[in-house]
Motif scaffolding. Structure first.
Motif, short mmCIF file in Angstrom:
data_model
loop_
_atom_site.label_atom_id
_atom_site.label_comp_id
_atom_site.label_asym_id
_atom_site.label_seq_id
_atom_site.Cartn_x
_atom_site.Cartn_y
_atom_site.Cartn_z
N LYS A 261 30.77 2.50 90.87
CA LYS A 261 31.84 3.40 90.43
C LYS A 261 32.97 2.62 89.78
CE LYS A 261 30.97 7.13 93.73
NZ LYS A 261 31.52 7.96 94.83
N ILE A 262 33.30 1.46 90.32
CA ILE A 262 34.39 0.66 89.74
C ILE A 262 33.99 0.15 88.37
CG2 ILE A 262 35.65 -1.52 89.99
CD1 ILE A 262 35.76 -0.97 92.98
N ALA A 265 34.33 2.79 85.82
CA ALA A 265 35.67 3.36 85.62
C ALA A 265 36.23 2.93 84.28
CB ALA A 265 36.58 2.92 86.76
N ASP A 266 37.11 3.78 83.72
CA ASP A 266 37.70 3.49 82.41
C ASP A 266 39.02 2.74 82.52
OD1 ASP A 266 35.61 4.81 81.19
OD2 ASP A 266 36.63 6.76 81.26
N SER A 270 41.29 0.28 88.22
CA SER A 270 40.07 0.41 89.01
C SER A 270 39.16 -0.79 88.82
CB SER A 270 39.33 1.70 88.63
OG SER A 270 40.12 2.83 88.91
N ARG A 271 39.03 -1.27 87.59
CA ARG A 271 38.16 -2.42 87.34
C ARG A 271 38.69 -3.68 88.01
NH1 ARG A 271 37.92 -0.15 82.13
NH2 ARG A 271 39.43 -1.70 81.35
#
Length: 451
Positions: A261-262, A265-266, A270-271
């Protein structure tokens, strides 16, 4: 000051020897009292006078017997002035010395028929205590009837008892001192056997139990108690290992989902959490490593250069994302024998440890049978280099990580009969060297270049 350990020599050798001595003394005095009580009284002539008398008898030119006083006879007369004797040869010829009591005068000329005899007297000076013995002297073979120095029965019994009991006691003491240690050693041979068995018990070799049938029955309860304690320890260890394995497996699934999910992520926020997720994944793998260390290892030939390049290639994206560089330097090296997965985890933990606590640049070097990981960080103080290998130990309290990586590295190296060392890097920072034993059939492999 430590207390000295007790020895079995005292209770098994010295004490029985003392008891034997006391038993002999009691038996000796009891026998002496019985003999004295049975005795009807009187005095004996000491038989040492008979050979003195025989040595004082000679023959003249006509073959007749006569007495020639000797030094021994004169000395005896000083002690027993009333001494006398009669000597008779095989032809019946006799010669006497001193005052022969009328009681024994009738025996003169008949001594050849009495080769041995002892007669007591009532009083010490009555001259009636005699001995009859056969001895050979200057005049040939003679039968001697003599009265000389006297003694009582009690003293003779005491001397006789000492003559008989002293050699017996000496023999008994020698047998006890020589045979008892051998007997004790044979009886306790089983104890030495279980001591050797106990030396093989370790955290990595469980399931060993001491042989209860090899020890004496008095020691068997102790051995049984030790085996029961080992059973409890093994059960506790198995429960702990099952818990660690289950917890690690349960953690892997949500961590893998979170990582996906990370990565999908955009937003940058989150990244940025990918590093923390990687740490969680590493912790889960380290927990699994603790469980794998107790599993039977499958040994195979390992080429360290290939392994190092493969591990660094897997870790490179994560390291580059966190702003670090990593290089692999391959120098002449040898193959090793070990478990590929375990050696990979060693290198992985060393690289992640360098990235976590070191500087910006990491170098992995393969040399001989060594794997070295060098960084340009602050290094590890010499006083802390042993402590960081303990589980759940961190160099600084606020550092991230579970403190399991270096502990797992040491355990894997020990299982491979190798060792790990922390040194100062030539340009500053830390250099951790993991050295494995060489493969028995190994040879030099080609050198390479930085990756």
């Amino acid at each position: 000051m430590s207390r000295r350990q007790p020895s079995l020599k005292w209770p098994l050798i010295i004490k029985p020897l003392i008891l034997h001595l006391l038993a002999l003394l009691i038996a000796f005095f009891t026998l002496l009292m019985v003999l004295v009580r049975m005795d009807s009284g009187g005095y004996y002539t000491l038989q040492t006078f008979a050979p003195i008398a025989a040595n004082a008898v000679h023959r003249d030119n006509q073959g007749r017997l006569y007495v020639q006083r000797t030094h021994e006879l004169d000395e005896l007369l000083k002690v027993a002035p009333g001494a006398w004797f009669v000597a008779e040869d095989e032809q019946g010829q006799t010669v006497s010395f001193g005052n022969v009591p009328p009681t024994y005068a009738s025996l003169i000329g008949r001594l050849r028929g009495v080769p041995f005899g002892d007669l007591r007297g009532h009083e010490r000076g009555d001259g009636l205590a005699i001995v009859i013995r056969r001895h050979t002297g200057p005049a040939g073979k003679l039968t001697i009837m003599a009265h000389g120095e006297t003694d009582s029965l009690t003293w003779q019994m005491a001397i006789a008892a000492h003559v008989f009991t002293l050699p017996i006691f000496v023999l008994l003491a020698l047998v006890t001192l020589i045979a008892t240690p051998f007997i004790v050693r044979k009886a306790l041979a089983g104890v030495e056997r279980i001591a050797l068995e106990a030396k093989h018990i370790s955290a990595s070799r469980r399931g060993i139990r001491l042989t209860e049938t090899a020890v004496p029955v008095e020691i068997a309860p102790l051995v049984a108690a030790v085996n029961e304690a080992l059973d409890r320890l093994d059960d506790g260890h198995e429960r702990q290992q099952r818990f660690i394995a289950a917890a690690a497996h349960e953690l892997r699934t949500p961590i893998a989902i979170l990582r996906v999910k990370i990565e999908a992520a955009d937003d940058a926020t989150s990244r940025s959490l990918s590093v923390e997720v990687a740490r969680l994944a590493t912790l889960a793998e380290q927990l699994l490593d603790l469980h794998r260390l107790d599993s039977a290892a499958h040994l195979e030939t390992i080429h360290l250069a290939r392994l190092a390049k493969r591990v660094v290639a897997d870790l490179a994206p994560l390291l580059i994302q966190s702003g670090r560089t990593v290089a692999v330097v391959v120098e002449p090296h040898h193959p090793i024998q070990g478990e590929t997965g375990a050696v990979e985890r060693v290198l992985t933990n060393l690289v992640l440890n360098a990235a976590e606590h070191g500087g910006r640049n990491i170098t992995v070097r393969v040399q001989g049978t060594r794997l070295e990981v060098e960084d340009d960080g602050p290094g590890i103080p010499e006083a802390e280099r042993e402590r960081v290998f303990e589980p759940f130990q961190r160099l600084r309290p606020r550092q991230t990580g579970a403190g399991l990586g270096l502990n797992l590295v040491r355990q894997v190296l020990e299982r491979h009969r190798g060792h790990v060392t922390i040194l100062d890097a030539p340009g500053g920072g830390a250099l951790i060297r993991a050295e494995f034993p060489a493969h028995p059939a190994g040879g030099n492999l080609a050198s390479g270049h930085p990756l």
